[in-house]
Enzyme design. Structure first.
Site, short mmCIF file in Angstrom:
data_model
loop_
_atom_site.label_atom_id
_atom_site.label_comp_id
_atom_site.label_asym_id
_atom_site.label_seq_id
_atom_site.Cartn_x
_atom_site.Cartn_y
_atom_site.Cartn_z
N VAL A 89 0.84 -1.20 0.00
CA VAL A 89 0.00 0.00 0.00
C VAL A 89 0.88 1.24 0.00
CG1 VAL A 89 -1.72 1.30 1.32
CG2 VAL A 89 -1.87 -1.20 1.20
N CYS A 90 0.50 2.21 -0.83
CA CYS A 90 1.24 3.47 -0.94
C CYS A 90 0.30 4.63 -0.62
CB CYS A 90 1.81 3.61 -2.35
SG CYS A 90 2.73 5.13 -2.61
#
Length: 167
Positions: A89-90
């Protein structure tokens, strides 16, 4: 010493989540002997393309938590502009504190030690509700999100279906 403080804080956060569960997700330890690796299940938020999905992720905490942020990696298939192809996840609050070397984020949007597991997961749920295609982790998904919504929807629907089959 930092490791012990991090361990105690994570134990407390897990205990708090068990006492007062938050709608939309559940969390537990991957291995009872390791408080630094959590298994998280996130329900696709209502009224979004991800609705009805059950997405699993691993949250890995560094030994100097909460000074540094954890990493969150989906183990369920995920098609989203802010999720790398490996599932990582960014989002801003998972980026190390300080100024963004690329200039996309304000320092105030990045990790601070006041964040908790709950605030992280709520940010991920918010990310599922409204992708940020300005600085995508998955360029192809961001391009589809902007230019070919029907194809994007189709891929997300497949992810939702597959997540339901894994139950």
């Amino acid at each position: 010493m930092a490791n012990n403080q991090a361990s105690l804080l994570l134990q407390k956060q897990l205990k708090d989540l068990c006492k007062k569960p938050v709608d939309g997700f559940s969390a537990g330890l991957v291995d009872e002997k390791n408080v630094f690796q959590w298994s998280v299940s996130i329900m696709g938020p209502p009224d979004t393309l991800y609705e009805g999905g059950f997405f699993n992720a691993i949250m890995s905490f560094p030994e100097n938590y909460p000074v540094s942020p954890p990493t969150v990696t989906f183990t369920s298939e995920m098609w989203h502009p802010n999720v790398y192809s490996d599932g990582k996840v960014c989002i801003s609050i998972l980026h190390p504190p300080g100024d963004d070397p690329h200039g996309y984020e304000l320092a105030s949007e990045r990790w601070t030690p006041v964040h908790t597991v709950e605030s992280i997961v709520l940010s991920i749920i918010s990310m599922l509700s409204g992708p940020n295609d300005e600085s995508p982790a998955n360029v192809e998904a961001a391009k589809e999100w902007r230019d070919n919504r029907a194809e994007f929807r189709k891929k997300v629907s497949r992810c939702v279906r597959r997540s339901q089959e894994m139950l």
